[in-house]
Design a protein around this motif. Structure first.
Motif, short mmCIF file in Angstrom:
data_model
loop_
_atom_site.label_atom_id
_atom_site.label_comp_id
_atom_site.label_asym_id
_atom_site.label_seq_id
_atom_site.Cartn_x
_atom_site.Cartn_y
_atom_site.Cartn_z
N VAL A 37 3.56 -15.06 -3.42
CA VAL A 37 3.23 -16.37 -2.89
C VAL A 37 1.82 -16.71 -3.36
O VAL A 37 0.94 -15.85 -3.38
N LYS B 70 5.38 -13.36 7.47
CA LYS B 70 5.44 -14.75 7.01
C LYS B 70 6.02 -14.90 5.60
O LYS B 70 6.74 -15.85 5.31
N TYR B 71 5.68 -13.97 4.70
CA TYR B 71 5.97 -14.17 3.27
C TYR B 71 6.91 -13.16 2.63
O TYR B 71 7.17 -13.27 1.43
N GLN C 7 0.00 -23.20 0.94
CA GLN C 7 0.99 -22.63 0.02
C GLN C 7 1.23 -23.58 -1.14
O GLN C 7 1.45 -24.77 -0.97
N LEU D 224 1.00 -11.31 7.24
CA LEU D 224 1.42 -11.78 5.91
C LEU D 224 2.83 -11.29 5.59
O LEU D 224 3.64 -12.02 5.02
N GLN E 23 9.42 -14.26 0.06
CA GLN E 23 8.98 -15.23 -0.94
C GLN E 23 8.04 -14.63 -2.00
O GLN E 23 7.70 -15.32 -2.94
N ILE E 24 7.62 -13.39 -1.85
CA ILE E 24 6.58 -12.88 -2.74
C ILE E 24 7.01 -12.89 -4.20
O ILE E 24 8.19 -12.70 -4.49
N PHE F 209 5.81 -20.01 -4.92
CA PHE F 209 6.30 -18.66 -4.65
C PHE F 209 7.27 -18.28 -5.75
O PHE F 209 7.76 -19.14 -6.48
#
Length: 92
Positions: free
Chosen positions: A68, A61-62, A75, A58, A65-66, A78
């Motif tokens: 998200v 990947k994110y 998705q 996680l 963008q958190i 975000f």
């Protein structure tokens, strides 16, 4: 009936799961949590929270963008969560 006039059945919010992916100390995550909790309580949808500091996949990947937001694993949003858009995604 014409294909253009057919409507897709609305989702039942109770069958949906919203996932908030964030991290401790994130003010945007706190804001997202409030919106998600309110909308999900209103519509009867389930929601969960995942901490990117406890999950390497996680995090990778994110991270940028958190927070998200996922709806049923896909998705949805975000950074900021729009309550109206979330209601619509849940069928409410």
């Amino acid at each position: 009936m014409s294909p253009l006039l057919r409507r897709t059945p609305r989702k039942n919010p109770a069958d949906c799961t919203v996932t908030l992916i964030g991290k401790p100390g994130c003010h945007l995550c706190d804001d997202a949590r409030e919106v998600i909790s309110s909308v999900c309580t209103e519509l009867g949808a389930a929601w969960e929270e995942k901490d990117i500091t406890e999950d390497a996949d996680l995090h990778r990947k994110y991270w940028e963008q958190i927070p998200v937001v996922l709806v049923d694993g896909a998705q949805h949003d975000f950074w900021r969560v729009d309550p109206k858009r979330l209601r619509t995604a849940l069928g409410g």
